[in-house]
Design a protein around this motif. Sequence first.
Motif, mmCIF file in Angstrom:
data_model
loop_
_atom_site.group_PDB
_atom_site.id
_atom_site.type_symbol
_atom_site.label_atom_id
_atom_site.label_comp_id
_atom_site.label_asym_id
_atom_site.label_seq_id
_atom_site.Cartn_x
_atom_site.Cartn_y
_atom_site.Cartn_z
ATOM 1 N N ARG A 171 -11.479 18.094 -9.094
ATOM 2 C CA ARG A 171 -11.358 18.279 -10.490
ATOM 3 C C ARG A 171 -11.408 19.421 -11.224
ATOM 4 O O ARG A 171 -12.345 20.491 -10.884
ATOM 5 N N PRO A 172 -11.624 19.469 -12.393
ATOM 6 C CA PRO A 172 -11.540 20.786 -13.864
ATOM 7 C C PRO A 172 -13.268 21.070 -13.225
ATOM 8 O O PRO A 172 -12.789 22.321 -14.081
ATOM 9 N N ASP A 173 -13.940 20.825 -13.363
ATOM 10 C CA ASP A 173 -15.120 21.096 -13.031
ATOM 11 C C ASP A 173 -15.536 21.722 -11.784
ATOM 12 O O ASP A 173 -17.359 21.571 -11.572
ATOM 13 N N LEU A 174 -15.073 21.476 -11.101
ATOM 14 C CA LEU A 174 -15.709 22.453 -9.415
ATOM 15 C C LEU A 174 -16.474 23.415 -8.758
ATOM 16 O O LEU A 174 -17.417 23.381 -8.514
ATOM 17 N N ALA A 175 -15.415 24.494 -10.174
ATOM 18 C CA ALA A 175 -15.949 25.921 -10.157
ATOM 19 C C ALA A 175 -16.970 25.598 -10.905
ATOM 20 O O ALA A 175 -17.948 26.450 -10.589
ATOM 21 N N GLN A 176 -17.379 25.221 -11.869
ATOM 22 C CA GLN A 176 -18.434 25.841 -12.079
ATOM 23 C C GLN A 176 -20.153 24.540 -11.393
ATOM 24 O O GLN A 176 -20.731 25.112 -11.810
ATOM 25 N N LEU A 177 -19.576 23.385 -10.986
ATOM 26 C CA LEU A 177 -20.602 22.596 -9.972
ATOM 27 C C LEU A 177 -21.278 23.834 -8.744
ATOM 28 O O LEU A 177 -22.061 23.921 -8.031
ATOM 29 N N LEU A 178 -20.229 24.606 -8.572
ATOM 30 C CA LEU A 178 -20.053 25.958 -7.162
ATOM 31 C C LEU A 178 -20.804 27.133 -7.983
ATOM 32 O O LEU A 178 -21.755 27.806 -6.749
ATOM 33 N N GLY A 179 -21.101 27.468 -9.262
ATOM 34 C CA GLY A 179 -21.437 28.496 -9.437
ATOM 35 C C GLY A 179 -20.399 29.784 -9.866
ATOM 36 O O GLY A 179 -21.156 30.677 -10.155
ATOM 37 N N THR A 180 -19.758 28.942 -9.970
ATOM 38 C CA THR A 180 -18.711 29.950 -10.500
ATOM 39 C C THR A 180 -17.293 29.756 -11.228
ATOM 40 O O THR A 180 -16.301 29.235 -10.859
ATOM 41 N N PRO A 181 -17.829 29.394 -12.352
ATOM 42 C CA PRO A 181 -16.954 28.720 -13.551
ATOM 43 C C PRO A 181 -16.369 29.334 -13.535
ATOM 44 O O PRO A 181 -15.141 29.264 -14.378
ATOM 45 N N ALA A 182 -16.026 30.952 -13.819
ATOM 46 C CA ALA A 182 -14.552 31.564 -13.994
ATOM 47 C C ALA A 182 -13.655 31.527 -13.182
ATOM 48 O O ALA A 182 -12.501 32.201 -13.351
ATOM 49 N N GLU A 183 -13.555 31.038 -11.745
ATOM 50 C CA GLU A 183 -12.617 30.836 -10.945
ATOM 51 C C GLU A 183 -11.490 29.644 -10.831
ATOM 52 O O GLU A 183 -12.652 28.925 -11.687
ATOM 53 N N THR A 184 -10.246 30.463 -10.882
ATOM 54 C CA THR A 184 -9.629 28.920 -10.409
ATOM 55 C C THR A 184 -9.081 28.489 -9.379
ATOM 56 O O THR A 184 -9.030 29.265 -8.143
ATOM 57 N N ALA A 185 -9.015 27.649 -8.998
ATOM 58 C CA ALA A 185 -8.274 26.778 -7.669
ATOM 59 C C ALA A 185 -6.979 27.738 -6.726
ATOM 60 O O ALA A 185 -6.102 27.410 -7.815
ATOM 61 N N ALA A 307 -21.730 34.472 2.218
ATOM 62 C CA ALA A 307 -22.686 33.719 1.154
ATOM 63 C C ALA A 307 -22.454 32.372 1.024
ATOM 64 O O ALA A 307 -21.009 31.749 0.760
ATOM 65 N N LEU A 308 -23.335 31.670 1.009
ATOM 66 C CA LEU A 308 -23.580 30.337 0.815
ATOM 67 C C LEU A 308 -24.370 29.965 -0.553
ATOM 68 O O LEU A 308 -25.067 30.251 -0.869
ATOM 69 N N PRO A 309 -23.904 28.362 -1.575
ATOM 70 C CA PRO A 309 -24.174 28.133 -3.163
ATOM 71 C C PRO A 309 -25.343 27.537 -2.222
ATOM 72 O O PRO A 309 -25.831 27.252 -1.487
ATOM 73 N N ASP A 310 -26.080 27.021 -3.500
ATOM 74 C CA ASP A 310 -27.483 26.481 -3.736
ATOM 75 C C ASP A 310 -27.549 24.789 -2.906
ATOM 76 O O ASP A 310 -26.430 24.527 -3.077
ATOM 77 N N ASP A 311 -27.594 24.349 -1.904
ATOM 78 C CA ASP A 311 -27.520 22.994 -1.709
ATOM 79 C C ASP A 311 -27.489 22.322 -3.036
ATOM 80 O O ASP A 311 -26.777 21.298 -2.476
ATOM 81 N N SER A 312 -28.180 22.577 -3.820
ATOM 82 C CA SER A 312 -28.229 21.739 -5.010
ATOM 83 C C SER A 312 -26.684 21.506 -5.587
ATOM 84 O O SER A 312 -26.002 20.385 -6.400
ATOM 85 N N ALA A 313 -26.091 22.566 -5.476
ATOM 86 C CA ALA A 313 -24.733 22.676 -5.141
ATOM 87 C C ALA A 313 -24.098 21.634 -4.246
ATOM 88 O O ALA A 313 -23.297 20.576 -5.430
ATOM 89 N N LEU A 314 -23.844 20.895 -3.600
ATOM 90 C CA LEU A 314 -23.490 20.416 -2.480
ATOM 91 C C LEU A 314 -24.330 18.438 -3.102
ATOM 92 O O LEU A 314 -23.273 18.192 -3.847
ATOM 93 N N LEU A 315 -25.244 18.844 -3.600
ATOM 94 C CA LEU A 315 -25.355 17.417 -3.641
ATOM 95 C C LEU A 315 -24.686 17.117 -5.622
ATOM 96 O O LEU A 315 -24.197 15.670 -5.555
#
Length: 330
Positions: A171-185, A307-315
Motif C-alpha cells: 500500500r502507498p501508506d504502509l510506511a506511514q502505518l508503521l510509523g516511518t512515513p519517510a521510508e520507501t519500500a 526494534a518493534l513498532p507498537d501493537d497499534s501499528a499491527l492493528l
Amino acid sequence: MLGFLVRLLPFWVREPLLILVGSVFGMRIMYLAHRDGEWVAAAIGLVFLVFTAVRVHTVARALRARRAPAPAAAVAPAAVALAAPAAPAAQAVAVAAEKEPNAWGQAVAAVAVFAALGAALWLGPHLLPSDDDGASRAVSCAGGEDEELPGAYRKTPRAVTGDELCNALNRPDLAQLLGTPAETATAVSGTSNTAPLTDGKVAQPEAEVQFDTYTVNVSVTYNELSIAQYVKLMEYGEETDVRTLSVLGRPAVLASGHTMKIEINLGGGGSGGPVEQGPPARTLSVALDAKDRGGYCDITVWSTSGALPDDSALLDIAEKVLPTIPDRTV
C-alpha cells in the motif's frame, strides 16, 4: 556572485523580482512546514515573508515619490531672459527622458519573466510524481498470472494467490502505518506456498514488503485451526506476550516470537549453516470469519535491529489490508 548580479539590475526590475521570489519561497516553505510540523522551516519561511514585506514597502514608497509633483521653484524676473536660450537644453533633457526605459514596463516584464519560475516552484510537487504519494510502491509486485498454482489452491476455491496478497499489502501508506512515513519500500514479493508439514494439502499464500527499518509479512493459512485452538497451542509453545482481542469483528490474537535465520553456503560441497534464531517479531493472527470456523491471517512485523513498532501499528495494518484482500478469504 548571485547577489552582485541582482544588485546590477535596475530598481524596477530588481525589486519586483525579489518580491516574487520571496513570496513564492516564503509561502511554499510555510506550507511544507505546516504539513510536516517543522518549526525551524516555519521560521525560515517567516524570514522570507518579512523580507518580502520590506521590499513591498520600498516599492510602494518609491511609487509615491514618483507620483508626487515636484515643488514649484520661484523664478526671478532676471531669469526670464535666460529662458529662451535654455529652451534647447530643456528639449534635449525631454528627449533623453523619453528614451529612458519605462519603470512600469520594466516591472511588468520582470513579473512576466519570473512568473513561470514561481508557478513551477509552487506547482512542481503536484505535477511531478510525489515521493509521499506512493512511497511503498517504489517497487511493484511481480505478476504471477502464468504461475502454476499447487493443487491445494484448486481444492480451496476461496484461497487467494501470493500475487493478490502482495498487491493488498504493498500500500502507498504502509510506511506511514508503521510509523516511518519517510521510508520507501526496498523489496516486495508474493508467493503461493503451501503450509509446512501438510504434504502440500493446505494453501498458505504469503506476501512481504521490506523497508529500511521494518519488514512486514502477511500470510493466510486455509486450514481448520481456529483462533481459539491457536491460542491454546500458544500456551504450550514459546510465544510470549500473548493478548487476545477482536479485529474487524473477528477473533484475533497478538503474540511475540522469533524469526528463523538460515545461512545457505553456495561454495563447493557445503550444505549450508544451521538454522538459527532470528530477530524478534510481533504477529497478529486474525480469523478468516467472525464465527472462527477455521483458517487465519498472520500479519508479522520485525526488524534486523530487534526494534518493534507498537501493537497499534499491527492493528492499523490489519484494518487497512484485510478488507482489500479478495472477498473469498472472508
